[in-house]
Design a protein around this motif. Structure first.
Motif, short mmCIF file in Angstrom:
data_model
loop_
_atom_site.label_atom_id
_atom_site.label_comp_id
_atom_site.label_asym_id
_atom_site.label_seq_id
_atom_site.Cartn_x
_atom_site.Cartn_y
_atom_site.Cartn_z
N ASP A 82 0.95 -1.21 -0.11
CA ASP A 82 -0.04 -0.11 0.15
C ASP A 82 0.90 1.16 0.05
N SER A 83 2.01 1.27 0.86
CA SER A 83 2.88 2.46 0.80
C SER A 83 3.44 2.61 -0.34
N LEU A 84 3.95 1.40 -1.10
CA LEU A 84 4.67 1.77 -2.31
C LEU A 84 3.74 2.19 -3.38
N ASN A 85 2.50 1.55 -3.44
CA ASN A 85 1.36 2.23 -4.32
C ASN A 85 1.15 3.53 -4.28
N ILE A 111 4.03 5.35 -5.63
CA ILE A 111 3.86 5.55 -7.04
C ILE A 111 2.78 6.43 -7.62
N SER A 112 1.82 6.68 -6.81
CA SER A 112 0.70 7.47 -7.08
C SER A 112 1.39 8.99 -6.96
N SER A 117 3.52 9.64 -9.63
CA SER A 117 2.86 9.71 -10.98
C SER A 117 2.45 11.20 -11.23
N THR A 118 1.81 11.42 -10.04
CA THR A 118 1.42 12.91 -10.07
C THR A 118 2.38 13.98 -10.06
N THR A 119 3.51 13.76 -9.50
CA THR A 119 4.71 14.61 -9.81
C THR A 119 5.19 14.65 -11.17
N LEU A 120 5.25 13.60 -11.70
CA LEU A 120 5.55 13.42 -13.18
C LEU A 120 4.77 14.10 -14.06
N ALA A 138 9.87 5.80 -10.22
CA ALA A 138 8.41 5.26 -10.04
C ALA A 138 8.58 3.77 -10.76
N ASP A 139 9.38 3.61 -11.78
CA ASP A 139 9.32 2.30 -12.22
C ASP A 139 10.17 1.23 -11.45
N GLN A 140 11.00 1.77 -10.37
CA GLN A 140 11.71 1.01 -9.57
C GLN A 140 10.85 0.46 -8.39
N LEU A 141 9.89 1.65 -8.17
CA LEU A 141 8.79 1.31 -7.03
C LEU A 141 7.95 0.22 -7.58
N ALA A 142 7.36 0.46 -8.71
CA ALA A 142 6.37 -0.33 -9.30
C ALA A 142 7.17 -2.03 -9.31
N GLN A 143 8.41 -1.95 -9.62
CA GLN A 143 9.11 -3.34 -9.62
C GLN A 143 9.06 -3.76 -8.36
N THR A 144 9.24 -3.05 -7.26
CA THR A 144 9.51 -3.64 -5.96
C THR A 144 8.01 -4.02 -5.35
#
Length: 120
Positions: free
Chosen positions: A8-11, A14-15, A18-21, A70-76
């Motif tokens: 949940d924390s990683l999601n 990521i969110s 994504s907003t920052t991006l 973000a990609d690294q967090l998605a992978q983790t």
């Protein structure tokens, strides 16, 4: 539950990333439009264009860094989810084995009580 909390924390991270991006992309689009307008404006100076180009490059670099994070967090997150699913499957198997053992023990107890009753 700790893995679920981590997921949940990683999601959430990521969110947030994504907003920052998206915000950085919007800023980048605005800066590019401004830079193009200045290039066509005869009264604009080369220094102003250089400053805006430098900002554009900096934002592009920062955007790329944010995307990599973000990609690294998605992978983790994906790896954690996979690990959690495996642990859940193992726990379910253990629970089924324990349930079978409990059922067998109940049958043994019932059999012993029946034997005890018939002996009495």
């Amino acid at each position: 539950t700790e893995s679920a909390t981590q997921i949940d924390s990683l999601n959430q991270k990521i969110s947030d990333l994504s907003t920052t991006l998206k915000e950085k992309d919007d800023e980048l689009v605005k800066l590019i439009a401004t830079a193009n307008a200045l290039r066509h404006d005869a009264s604009s100076s080369d220094e102003q264009i250089k400053v805006l180009t430098d900002k554009n490059e900096k934002l592009s670099y920062e955007r790329d860094l944010e995307k990599d994070r973000a990609d690294q967090l998605a992978q983790t997150s994906s790896e954690n989810e996979s690990s959690l699913c495996q642990k859940l499957a193992e726990a379910n198997q253990s629970l089924q084995q324990s349930s079978a053992e409990v059922a067998q023990l109940r049958e043994t107890v019932e059999s012993l009580e029946a034997t005890k009753t018939s002996v009495s």
